[in-house]
Design a protein around this motif. Structure first.
Motif, PDB file in Angstrom:
ATOM      1  N   ASP A   1      -1.569  -8.770  -2.950  1.00 38.35           N
ATOM      2  CA  ASP A   1      -0.387  -8.147  -3.558  1.00 38.35           C
ATOM      3  C   ASP A   1       0.823  -8.806  -2.900  1.00 38.35           C
ATOM      4  N   GLU A   2       1.396  -9.785  -3.586  1.00 38.67           N
ATOM      5  CA  GLU A   2       2.514 -10.536  -3.010  1.00 38.67           C
ATOM      6  C   GLU A   2       3.736  -9.661  -2.765  1.00 38.67           C
ATOM      7  N   THR A   3       3.996  -8.712  -3.640  1.00 35.50           N
ATOM      8  CA  THR A   3       5.171  -7.846  -3.493  1.00 35.50           C
ATOM      9  C   THR A   3       5.090  -7.035  -2.208  1.00 35.50           C
ATOM     10  N   ALA A   4       3.913  -6.475  -1.932  1.00 35.42           N
ATOM     11  CA  ALA A   4       3.728  -5.653  -0.734  1.00 35.42           C
ATOM     12  C   ALA A   4       3.315  -6.491   0.479  1.00 35.42           C
ATOM     13  N   GLU A   5       3.025  -7.776   0.251  1.00 38.90           N
ATOM     14  CA  GLU A   5       2.535  -8.670   1.300  1.00 38.90           C
ATOM     15  C   GLU A   5       1.272  -8.119   1.953  1.00 38.90           C
ATOM     16  N   LYS A   6       0.376  -7.622   1.102  1.00 41.17           N
ATOM     17  CA  LYS A   6      -0.897  -7.044   1.549  1.00 41.17           C
ATOM     18  C   LYS A   6      -2.048  -7.771   0.868  1.00 41.17           C
TER      19      LYS A   6
END
Length: 60
Positions: free
Chosen positions: A31-36
């Motif tokens: 999840d690039e947005t959450a950097e997870k």
């Protein structure tokens, strides 16, 4: 690990050893947005975790 390296590993046809806090894991998705990243233990596919990408390590 940075986001670009995590994506390279996820999309690689080769097996690249990745560890999360010393435990070998497989990256399932990012999840690039959450950097997870969603990972599971190499020895137990049912042991799924959502972890910060920067906590993953691919160094030998």
């Amino acid at each position: 690990m940075d986001m670009e390296r995590a994506k390279e590993i996820l999309n690689s046809p080769e097996k690249i050893e990745v560890k999360y806090r010393g435990t070998p894991v497989w990256i399932e998705m990012i999840d690039e947005t959450a950097e997870k990243a969603q990972v599971h233990s190499e020895n137990n596919p049912d042991d799924v975790k959502i972890v910060p990408v920067w906590d993953l390590d691919d160094r030998k």
